[in-house]
Design a protein around this motif. Structure first.
Motif, mmCIF file in Angstrom:
data_model
loop_
_atom_site.group_PDB
_atom_site.id
_atom_site.type_symbol
_atom_site.label_atom_id
_atom_site.label_comp_id
_atom_site.label_asym_id
_atom_site.label_seq_id
_atom_site.Cartn_x
_atom_site.Cartn_y
_atom_site.Cartn_z
ATOM 1 N N GLU A 33 0.825 -1.210 0.000
ATOM 2 C CA GLU A 33 0.000 0.000 0.000
ATOM 3 C C GLU A 33 0.859 1.260 0.000
ATOM 4 O OE1 GLU A 33 -3.840 1.889 2.396
ATOM 5 O OE2 GLU A 33 -3.327 -0.234 2.603
ATOM 6 N N LEU A 34 1.996 1.207 0.676
ATOM 7 C CA LEU A 34 2.911 2.349 0.663
ATOM 8 C C LEU A 34 3.413 2.616 -0.755
ATOM 9 C CD1 LEU A 34 4.928 1.520 3.892
ATOM 10 C CD2 LEU A 34 3.604 3.614 3.538
ATOM 11 N N ILE A 35 3.822 1.564 -1.442
ATOM 12 C CA ILE A 35 4.323 1.731 -2.810
ATOM 13 C C ILE A 35 3.207 2.198 -3.740
ATOM 14 C CG2 ILE A 35 5.270 0.504 -4.808
ATOM 15 C CD1 ILE A 35 6.853 -1.235 -2.845
ATOM 16 N N TYR A 36 2.015 1.644 -3.551
ATOM 17 C CA TYR A 36 0.874 2.058 -4.379
ATOM 18 C C TYR A 36 0.612 3.552 -4.214
ATOM 19 C CZ TYR A 36 -3.913 2.444 -6.111
ATOM 20 O OH TYR A 36 -5.040 2.835 -6.783
ATOM 21 N N SER A 37 0.600 4.021 -2.966
ATOM 22 C CA SER A 37 0.363 5.438 -2.703
ATOM 23 C C SER A 37 1.479 6.299 -3.288
ATOM 24 C CB SER A 37 0.253 5.668 -1.192
ATOM 25 O OG SER A 37 0.056 7.030 -0.891
ATOM 26 N N PHE A 38 2.712 5.835 -3.145
ATOM 27 C CA PHE A 38 3.864 6.561 -3.693
ATOM 28 C C PHE A 38 3.765 6.668 -5.216
ATOM 29 C CE2 PHE A 38 8.175 6.206 -5.542
ATOM 30 C CZ PHE A 38 8.727 7.393 -5.084
ATOM 31 N N ASN A 39 3.371 5.584 -5.868
ATOM 32 C CA ASN A 39 3.318 5.572 -7.332
ATOM 33 C C ASN A 39 2.186 6.410 -7.905
ATOM 34 O OD1 ASN A 39 4.572 2.190 -7.611
ATOM 35 N ND2 ASN A 39 5.645 4.113 -8.006
ATOM 36 N N ILE A 40 1.235 6.789 -7.088
ATOM 37 C CA ILE A 40 0.211 7.729 -7.560
ATOM 38 C C ILE A 40 0.870 9.063 -7.913
ATOM 39 C CG2 ILE A 40 -1.799 9.096 -6.852
ATOM 40 C CD1 ILE A 40 -2.711 6.697 -5.200
ATOM 41 N N LYS A 41 1.844 9.460 -7.106
ATOM 42 C CA LYS A 41 2.559 10.715 -7.352
ATOM 43 C C LYS A 41 3.751 10.522 -8.287
ATOM 44 C CE LYS A 41 1.403 12.976 -2.964
ATOM 45 N NZ LYS A 41 1.951 13.617 -1.732
ATOM 46 N N TYR A 42 4.383 9.350 -8.193
ATOM 47 C CA TYR A 42 5.600 9.091 -8.968
ATOM 48 C C TYR A 42 5.453 7.756 -9.708
ATOM 49 C CZ TYR A 42 7.306 12.670 -5.776
ATOM 50 O OH TYR A 42 7.457 13.826 -5.047
ATOM 51 N N PRO A 43 4.632 7.736 -10.754
ATOM 52 C CA PRO A 43 4.323 6.467 -11.434
ATOM 53 C C PRO A 43 5.500 5.848 -12.178
ATOM 54 C CG PRO A 43 3.404 8.334 -12.636
ATOM 55 C CD PRO A 43 3.895 8.876 -11.334
ATOM 56 N N VAL A 92 16.384 8.006 11.554
ATOM 57 C CA VAL A 92 15.210 8.625 12.166
ATOM 58 C C VAL A 92 14.115 7.568 12.275
ATOM 59 C CG1 VAL A 92 15.722 10.954 11.371
ATOM 60 C CG2 VAL A 92 14.373 9.438 9.928
ATOM 61 N N VAL A 93 13.228 7.754 13.227
ATOM 62 C CA VAL A 93 12.130 6.811 13.450
ATOM 63 C C VAL A 93 11.011 7.100 12.455
ATOM 64 C CG1 VAL A 93 10.378 6.016 15.080
ATOM 65 C CG2 VAL A 93 12.685 6.562 15.887
ATOM 66 N N TYR A 94 10.597 6.073 11.718
ATOM 67 C CA TYR A 94 9.484 6.243 10.785
ATOM 68 C C TYR A 94 8.188 5.645 11.327
ATOM 69 C CZ TYR A 94 10.447 1.378 9.369
ATOM 70 O OH TYR A 94 10.643 0.017 9.357
ATOM 71 N N ALA A 95 8.291 4.725 12.295
ATOM 72 C CA ALA A 95 7.104 4.122 12.909
ATOM 73 C C ALA A 95 7.542 3.363 14.158
ATOM 74 C CB ALA A 95 6.402 3.170 11.937
ATOM 75 N N LYS A 96 6.574 3.060 15.013
ATOM 76 C CA LYS A 96 6.841 2.277 16.216
ATOM 77 C C LYS A 96 5.988 1.009 16.160
ATOM 78 C CE LYS A 96 7.775 6.469 18.869
ATOM 79 N NZ LYS A 96 7.339 7.339 19.995
ATOM 80 N N GLY A 97 6.665 -0.120 16.261
ATOM 81 C CA GLY A 97 5.973 -1.392 16.130
ATOM 82 C C GLY A 97 5.364 -1.879 17.431
ATOM 83 N N ALA A 233 2.309 8.586 4.334
ATOM 84 C CA ALA A 233 2.842 7.292 4.762
ATOM 85 C C ALA A 233 2.455 6.998 6.208
ATOM 86 C CB ALA A 233 4.359 7.272 4.602
ATOM 87 N N LYS A 234 2.458 8.012 7.051
ATOM 88 C CA LYS A 234 2.096 7.804 8.457
ATOM 89 C C LYS A 234 0.667 7.282 8.589
ATOM 90 C CE LYS A 234 5.293 11.075 10.602
ATOM 91 N NZ LYS A 234 5.452 12.309 11.408
ATOM 92 N N LYS A 235 -0.228 7.767 7.743
ATOM 93 C CA LYS A 235 -1.610 7.283 7.769
ATOM 94 C C LYS A 235 -1.670 5.794 7.438
ATOM 95 C CE LYS A 235 -3.682 11.733 6.480
ATOM 96 N NZ LYS A 235 -4.394 12.484 5.403
ATOM 97 N N ILE A 236 -0.833 5.375 6.505
ATOM 98 C CA ILE A 236 -0.810 3.960 6.122
ATOM 99 C C ILE A 236 -0.204 3.117 7.235
ATOM 100 C CG2 ILE A 236 0.146 2.292 4.483
ATOM 101 C CD1 ILE A 236 -0.014 4.545 2.357
ATOM 102 N N LEU A 243 2.370 2.647 15.654
ATOM 103 C CA LEU A 243 2.227 3.941 16.302
ATOM 104 C C LEU A 243 3.107 4.931 15.551
ATOM 105 C CD1 LEU A 243 2.540 2.788 20.027
ATOM 106 C CD2 LEU A 243 0.437 3.203 18.732
ATOM 107 N N VAL A 244 2.597 6.132 15.324
ATOM 108 C CA VAL A 244 3.369 7.147 14.605
ATOM 109 C C VAL A 244 3.254 8.473 15.337
ATOM 110 C CG1 VAL A 244 3.093 6.044 12.350
ATOM 111 C CG2 VAL A 244 1.406 7.721 13.100
ATOM 112 N N ASP A 245 4.275 9.296 15.174
ATOM 113 C CA ASP A 245 4.234 10.652 15.717
ATOM 114 C C ASP A 245 3.482 11.530 14.729
ATOM 115 O OD1 ASP A 245 5.721 9.954 17.959
ATOM 116 O OD2 ASP A 245 7.626 10.291 16.913
ATOM 117 N N GLU A 246 2.411 12.118 15.194
ATOM 118 C CA GLU A 246 1.591 12.953 14.304
ATOM 119 C C GLU A 246 2.292 14.277 14.005
ATOM 120 O OE1 GLU A 246 -0.942 11.839 12.893
ATOM 121 O OE2 GLU A 246 -1.459 10.067 14.092
#
Length: 246
Positions: A33-43, A92-97, A233-236, A243-246
């Motif tokens: 889903e991350l790649i799909y969302s990214f490719n919407i902007k950068y196909p 840098v932290v991108y997410a917390k598992g 990406a944080k939403k995904i 857990l993500v820092d908003e």
């Protein structure tokens, strides 16, 4: 600088590009889903993820594997690579598992892990704590609950946390898994039985990202790095149980 980057991207996009990234196994469920969302902007940028345990991926990077980015399951491995001069930016932290316990048999489960000592539970899958951060967190949780000595003979070690989930789905009675795995489209509609492992029992799983130094001038790598740290990406990540820092 940003205008220059956008110009380079727009020029190279005419020809397309591929970037290979090293990704901790627990992120495999969210990566599509991350790649799909990214490719919407950068196909025209094709992202090729390679999934494994963070320890194995770190070793590959030290041996010059051609990865532009490394999305680890902890901060330890990215920090080590940075200290070795192999990363262009500090991790840098991108997410917390989060850690979960899953049982395909629907056993009654409780957060203090005492149920693992019941006779009906013969096998417990766990990622290799030597190379997989989620395996280390699982071991910490067992020790924190004073359960390791009681159940260590039941433990079945998997190469990484994704394999631990596969074991729990097919072989083991119970499995320590990344909570993100339970949000995979393949299983999230199956009403699976799981509990969150008490976060007080293990060190928070801060997952770090680095850009590999050999690829720091590659604009396609840079734009995907920026995307992973973006609000989109944080939403995904949040959708997949992180857990993500908003």
């Amino acid at each position: 600088m940003r205008k220059i980057l956008l110009f380079i991207l727009s020029t190279l996009a005419l020809f397309g590009a591929e970037i290979k990234i090293a990704v901790a196994a627990n992120v495999s469920y969210a990566m599509d889903e991350l790649i799909y969302s990214f490719n919407i902007k950068y196909p025209n940028i094709k992202v090729l993820p390679v999934f494994s345990s963070s320890g194995n991926l770190s070793a590959q990077i030290q041996n010059k594997a051609p990865f532009g980015l490394f999305l680890s399951a902890n901060m330890k491995y990215p920090e080590k690579l940075y200290d070795l001069g192999l990363a262009s930016l500090k991790p840098v932290v991108y997410a917390k598992g989060s850690l979960a316990l899953f049982s395909r048999k629907g056993y009654g489960m409780d957060g203090n892990l005492s149920f693992l000592n019941e006779d009906k539970i013969k096998s417990i899958s766990i990622a290799n704590p030597k190379t997989a951060p989620y395996g280390k967190a699982s071991l910490d949780a067992l020790n924190g609950a004073n359960m390791y000595k009681k159940v260590n003979k039941k433990l079945v070690y998997a190469q990484n946390v994704s394999s631990s989930f596969v074991y729990a789905l097919n072989v083991a009675d119970v499995g320590f898994v990344a909570k993100s795995s339970l949000f995979s489209p393949k299983v999230r509609d199956k009403n699976l039985k799981y509990i969150d492992v008490n976060p007080r029992l293990y060190t928070p799983i801060e997952q770090g990202i680095i850009m590999i130094k050999d690829f720091e001038k590659n604009p396609h790598v840079r734009v995907f790095y920026d995307f992973i740290l973006s609000q989109d990406a944080k939403k995904i990540f949040k959708k997949y149980g992180y857990l993500v820092d908003e």
